[in-house]
Design a protein around this motif. Structure first.
Motif, short mmCIF file in Angstrom:
data_model
loop_
_atom_site.label_atom_id
_atom_site.label_comp_id
_atom_site.label_asym_id
_atom_site.label_seq_id
_atom_site.Cartn_x
_atom_site.Cartn_y
_atom_site.Cartn_z
N ILE A 116 0.72 -1.38 0.15
CA ILE A 116 -0.14 -0.04 -0.13
C ILE A 116 0.96 1.27 -0.24
N VAL A 117 0.76 2.09 -1.00
CA VAL A 117 1.37 3.41 -1.07
C VAL A 117 0.50 4.50 -0.93
N GLY A 118 0.67 5.30 0.27
CA GLY A 118 -0.45 6.28 0.28
C GLY A 118 0.17 7.76 0.81
N ALA A 119 -0.90 8.63 0.72
CA ALA A 119 -0.40 9.93 1.24
C ALA A 119 -1.97 10.55 1.54
N HIS A 120 -2.22 11.43 2.23
CA HIS A 120 -3.35 12.16 2.57
C HIS A 120 -3.48 13.29 1.64
N MET A 121 -4.88 13.48 1.11
CA MET A 121 -5.00 14.40 0.24
C MET A 121 -5.84 15.73 0.69
N ASP A 122 -6.12 15.48 1.82
CA ASP A 122 -6.81 16.79 2.56
C ASP A 122 -5.75 17.65 3.35
N GLY A 123 -6.24 18.77 3.63
CA GLY A 123 -5.26 19.76 4.12
C GLY A 123 -6.01 20.66 5.00
N GLN A 124 -5.16 21.66 5.68
CA GLN A 124 -5.78 22.60 6.50
C GLN A 124 -4.83 24.06 6.46
N GLY A 125 -5.14 25.08 7.08
CA GLY A 125 -4.59 26.09 7.22
C GLY A 125 -4.93 27.33 6.21
N LEU A 126 -5.81 27.05 5.40
CA LEU A 126 -6.44 28.08 4.54
C LEU A 126 -5.41 28.72 3.57
N GLY A 127 -4.48 27.83 2.94
CA GLY A 127 -3.60 28.14 1.87
C GLY A 127 -4.08 27.33 1.25
N GLU A 128 -2.92 26.74 0.37
CA GLU A 128 -3.18 25.49 -0.65
C GLU A 128 -2.77 24.10 -0.32
N ALA A 129 -2.17 23.95 0.92
CA ALA A 129 -1.90 22.83 1.26
C ALA A 129 -0.86 22.09 0.13
N ALA A 130 -0.03 22.86 -0.31
CA ALA A 130 1.06 22.27 -1.38
C ALA A 130 2.01 21.33 -0.89
N ASP A 131 2.51 21.81 0.37
CA ASP A 131 3.64 20.69 0.89
C ASP A 131 2.74 19.67 1.78
N ASP A 132 1.79 20.03 2.59
CA ASP A 132 0.96 19.08 3.54
C ASP A 132 -0.19 19.00 2.92
N ASP A 133 -0.71 18.32 2.00
CA ASP A 133 0.10 17.11 1.73
C ASP A 133 -0.03 16.79 0.12
N GLY A 134 -0.22 17.99 -0.40
CA GLY A 134 0.05 18.21 -2.07
C GLY A 134 1.29 17.39 -2.61
N SER A 135 2.13 17.49 -1.60
CA SER A 135 3.64 16.81 -2.06
C SER A 135 3.64 15.50 -2.13
N GLY A 136 2.68 14.99 -1.07
CA GLY A 136 2.79 13.59 -0.94
C GLY A 136 1.82 12.87 -1.96
N PHE A 189 -2.70 2.10 -4.68
CA PHE A 189 -2.27 3.70 -4.45
C PHE A 189 -3.58 4.41 -3.93
N VAL A 190 -3.30 4.91 -2.50
CA VAL A 190 -4.49 5.25 -1.75
C VAL A 190 -4.14 6.81 -1.36
N LEU A 191 -5.34 7.64 -1.55
CA LEU A 191 -5.19 8.96 -1.21
C LEU A 191 -6.21 9.30 -0.02
N TRP A 192 -5.59 9.11 1.12
CA TRP A 192 -6.31 8.96 2.29
C TRP A 192 -7.16 10.62 2.49
N ASN A 193 -8.43 10.63 2.82
CA ASN A 193 -9.29 11.85 3.30
C ASN A 193 -9.32 11.68 4.92
N ASN A 194 -9.54 13.07 5.23
CA ASN A 194 -9.67 13.23 6.65
C ASN A 194 -8.55 12.89 7.59
N GLU A 195 -7.31 13.00 7.15
CA GLU A 195 -6.14 12.55 8.16
C GLU A 195 -5.99 13.84 8.97
N GLU A 196 -6.23 14.86 8.48
CA GLU A 196 -5.91 16.02 9.49
C GLU A 196 -7.04 16.01 10.67
N SER A 197 -8.20 15.38 10.43
CA SER A 197 -9.32 15.25 11.49
C SER A 197 -8.91 14.04 12.54
#
Ligand SMILES: [Zn+2]
Length: 408
Positions: A179-199, A223-231
């Motif tokens: 399983i190769v994963g990263a979380h697609m959700d973000g927070q902070g009211l920017g673009e979440a480019a690094d956390d976790d657009g990069s992953g 290949f999994v793009l997790w959601n709700n990681e930040e919560s």
């Protein structure tokens, strides 16, 4: 002949539970392979950047919002366009907490940990040197770009949530997978480019390379793009709860189809761009990447599968030395605060990051972490190249573990 030897003799090569995948130690120290190198060569800095940029059109992709749901749809369309066609979704319910009081960035001086003082961070880590406290930004006014502020203004609501995955099916062992994963959700009211657009972009680029029609793998790769990681890892926990018991079951019987192949390892990618060193006494971090920049591969020493996860971490370390073009990797024992935590007592699980989560990210080494400034424009090509090297590292390792080859 023992019962097990008898069973192996009648189903060797078919029955994954008995014949099993190569042990990580068999892969450790393997010399570079030209076919793996050719696959890694299909990764490209501009393509990787373009995929991150594509994710940033959905703002910070915060859980429970329309912009998050639009990003899931966009990711799924990309996966299909790569040929990772049979995309599927995990469905679960997210209960949003009551709105928190507004908190912005707020510059503060760093705290210096004195000689001999033991201050623990997450995952069992120990903090050292200058520590800068960071809270996630939830103040819309912190976003100075008006169109991005408008994009991120949509409300967060409780309700049905979804996350998407796709699978490269193994040619000879479709019943086993990495399983190769990263979380697609973000927070902070920017673009979440690094956390976790990069992953997220890293996992998408690997899905693209492994889905090329001339690539064959012995074992499956999901290949999994997790959601709700930040919560609180809500999406990855839902995956484990819904699917752990389905592992390795052929369904329908006799079909050769395995909806949930047996888990062999879980590799998470969470923030892979920024490695600029420790904050100074004033709390400021260098605008330039540090010369010692590296990729941090972490396992958790207290996990049920810690020993095997450590070996898996060193398989990636080897792959980094064999296939990554620019930056080295380091292995540490304090994996924490990511979706891999949900897997670590079921299967060897590791995470790749720009810095160690506990001692470094947790001490304020990334000033854009969960902030309105986590924007595509905040990173240089050196930063993006660190993320590309993380992609090269995982691709090289998974290609070897899953037995990838190119058709003639
Ligand atoms: Zn993250």
């Amino acid at each position: 002949m023992t019962a097990k030897q008898f069973l192996v003799s009648i189903c060797c090569g078919v029955c994954g539970l008995l014949s099993g995948p190569p042990a990580f130690s068999q892969v450790l120290g393997a010399p570079p392979q030209s076919q793996v190198k050719a696959l890694v060569g299909r990764l490209d800095l501009e393509r990787y950047k373009a995929t991150i940029k594509g994710l940033t059109q959905f703002g910070d992709r915060q859980q429970g919002t329309d912009r998050n749901r639009a990003a899931v749809d966009w990711i799924e369309a990309q996966l299909k366009s790569y040929g990772c066609a049979n995309t599927e979704r995990i469905r679960y319910v997210y209960i949003a907490p009551a709105p928190q009081p507004r908190q912005g960035t707020g510059a503060a001086k760093a705290v210096e940990i004195s000689s001999g003082e033991v201050v623990k961070g997450v995952g069992g880590s120990r903090l050292r040197g200058f520590v800068q406290r960071q809270l996630p930004n939830n103040d819309p006014a912190a976003q100075t770009n008006p169109s991005l502020r408008a994009l991120n203004a949509g409300p967060v609501s409780s309700g049905p949530s979804e996350e998407v995955y796709c699978t490269k099916v193994g040619a000879t062992h479709p019943d086993e997978m990495y399983i190769v994963g990263a979380h697609m959700d973000g927070q902070g009211l920017g673009e979440a480019a690094d956390d976790d657009g990069s992953g997220t972009a890293l996992v998408m680029e690997l899905a693209r390379v492994f889905s090329d029609p001339d690539v064959v793998t012995e074992r499956s790769i999901r290949f999994v793009l997790w959601n709700n990681e930040e919560s609180g890892h809500v999406g990855s926990r839902a995956y484990v709860q819904q699917r752990a018991s389905l592992q390795g079951k052929e369904s329908p019987p006799g079909s050769g189809l395995y909806p949930e192949p047996r888990w062999l390892g879980m590799i998470q990618h969470d923030m892979v761009l920024w490695d600029h060193g420790m904050p100074g006494p004033d709390g400021a971090v260098s605008a330039e990447q540090r010369r010692e920049a590296d990729i941090n591969i972490e396992f958790r020493s207290s996990a049920k599968f810690a020993d095997q996860a450590m070996k898996l971490a060193f398989v990636l370390h080897d792959a980094n030395e064999n296939y990554a073009t620019d930056y080295p990797a380091a292995v540490g024992p304090h994996m924490s605060n990511s979706d891999s935590d949900e897997f670590m007592d079921y299967v060897p699980a590791i995470s790749l990051r720009e810095n160690e989560r506990g001692m470094q990210i947790g001490a304020g080494w990334n000033p854009h972490y969960h902030q309105a400034t986590d924007l595509f424009s905040s990173y240089s090509d050196k930063d993006f190249r660190l993320g590309l090297n993380a992609a090269q590292t995982t691709l090289g390792a998974v290609a070897q573990l899953a037995g990838a080859s190119l058709k003639n």
